[in-house]
Motif scaffolding. Structure first.
Motif, PDB file in Angstrom:
ATOM      1  N   LEU A 171       0.851  -1.188   0.000  1.00 50.04           N
ATOM      2  CA  LEU A 171       0.000   0.000   0.000  1.00 50.04           C
ATOM      3  C   LEU A 171       0.888   1.240   0.000  1.00 50.04           C
ATOM      4  O   LEU A 171       1.741   1.392   0.883  1.00 50.04           O
ATOM      5  CB  LEU A 171      -0.898  -0.013   1.239  1.00 50.04           C
ATOM      6  CG  LEU A 171      -1.738   1.244   1.496  1.00 50.04           C
ATOM      7  CD1 LEU A 171      -2.736   1.457   0.375  1.00 50.04           C
ATOM      8  CD2 LEU A 171      -2.454   1.129   2.847  1.00 50.04           C
ATOM      9  N   GLN A 213       1.032   5.689  -1.313  1.00 52.11           N
ATOM     10  CA  GLN A 213       0.237   6.871  -1.633  1.00 52.11           C
ATOM     11  C   GLN A 213       0.502   7.314  -3.060  1.00 52.11           C
ATOM     12  O   GLN A 213       1.551   7.001  -3.641  1.00 52.11           O
ATOM     13  CB  GLN A 213       0.574   8.000  -0.661  1.00 52.11           C
ATOM     14  CG  GLN A 213       0.148   7.727   0.771  1.00 52.11           C
ATOM     15  CD  GLN A 213       0.349   8.930   1.673  1.00 52.11           C
ATOM     16  OE1 GLN A 213       1.211   9.758   1.420  1.00 52.11           O
ATOM     17  NE2 GLN A 213      -0.447   9.013   2.729  1.00 52.11           N
ATOM     18  N   PRO A 239      -3.803   6.287  -8.303  1.00 55.14           N
ATOM     19  CA  PRO A 239      -4.819   5.348  -7.788  1.00 55.14           C
ATOM     20  C   PRO A 239      -5.257   4.334  -8.851  1.00 55.14           C
ATOM     21  O   PRO A 239      -5.554   3.181  -8.514  1.00 55.14           O
ATOM     22  CB  PRO A 239      -5.962   6.270  -7.377  1.00 55.14           C
ATOM     23  CG  PRO A 239      -5.270   7.548  -7.001  1.00 55.14           C
ATOM     24  CD  PRO A 239      -4.136   7.671  -7.973  1.00 55.14           C
ATOM     25  N   THR A 241      -3.777   0.798  -9.097  1.00 54.34           N
ATOM     26  CA  THR A 241      -4.150  -0.241  -8.134  1.00 54.34           C
ATOM     27  C   THR A 241      -4.606  -1.493  -8.858  1.00 54.34           C
ATOM     28  O   THR A 241      -5.505  -1.448  -9.696  1.00 54.34           O
ATOM     29  CB  THR A 241      -5.270   0.270  -7.214  1.00 54.34           C
ATOM     30  OG1 THR A 241      -4.775   1.346  -6.423  1.00 54.34           O
ATOM     31  CG2 THR A 241      -5.768  -0.844  -6.301  1.00 54.34           C
ATOM     32  N   THR A 249      -1.671  -1.357  -4.076  1.00 56.16           N
ATOM     33  CA  THR A 249      -2.783  -0.461  -3.801  1.00 56.16           C
ATOM     34  C   THR A 249      -2.245   0.947  -3.632  1.00 56.16           C
ATOM     35  O   THR A 249      -1.344   1.174  -2.814  1.00 56.16           O
ATOM     36  CB  THR A 249      -3.537  -0.882  -2.537  1.00 56.16           C
ATOM     37  OG1 THR A 249      -4.004  -2.231  -2.689  1.00 56.16           O
ATOM     38  CG2 THR A 249      -4.736   0.026  -2.297  1.00 56.16           C
ATOM     39  N   SER A 287      -3.269   4.744  -2.743  1.00 54.82           N
ATOM     40  CA  SER A 287      -4.303   5.583  -2.151  1.00 54.82           C
ATOM     41  C   SER A 287      -4.141   7.030  -2.622  1.00 54.82           C
ATOM     42  O   SER A 287      -3.031   7.489  -2.892  1.00 54.82           O
ATOM     43  CB  SER A 287      -4.227   5.517  -0.625  1.00 54.82           C
ATOM     44  OG  SER A 287      -2.993   6.056  -0.169  1.00 54.82           O
TER      45      SER A 287
END
Length: 120
Positions: free
Chosen positions: A11, A13, A87, A90, A117, A119
């Motif tokens: 995960l 950003q 994003p 993802t 992923t 975000s």
């Protein structure tokens, strides 16, 4: 027979970078054309990029300039360096290998996938 094991997902950003690795078992790795595909939930698996056994690379327009594929034949490993992640990047990312054709033409072996992923 070739077995492919991906690692490095996670995960992050938006705007971050991430490097995926794909370790291949078996001999003759240097003769395989390698590639990366991805599949987002509810969507079909799509081509990301490929590196030939001669280390020629080719990318999907959606990742061109942001993603880089490389290979280390001494380590039987191919990498996907991803930068400026969005994003929409993802997805589950899959490593692919083919011996006598480009992975764009067809895939002989698939890895199990690693999740990325991003975000917002």
């Amino acid at each position: 027979q070739v077995q492919l094991v991906e690692s490095g997902g996670g995960l992050v950003q938006a705007g971050d970078s991430l490097r995926l690795s794909c370790a291949a078992s078996g001999r003759a790795f240097s003769r395989y054309n390698m590639g990366w595909f991805r599949q987002a939930p509810g969507k079909e698996r799509e081509f990301v990029g490929t590196i030939s056994w001669r280390s020629f690379t080719y990318y999907a327009d959606s990742v061109k300039g942001r993603f880089t594929i490389s290979r280390d034949n001494a380590k039987n490993t191919v990498y996907l360096q991803m930068s400026s992640l969005k994003p929409e990047d993802t997805a589950a990312y899959y490593c692919a290998a083919s011996e006598a054709r480009s992975v764009v033409e067809g895939v002989d072996y698939w890895g199990q996938g690693t999740q990325v992923t991003v975000s917002s």
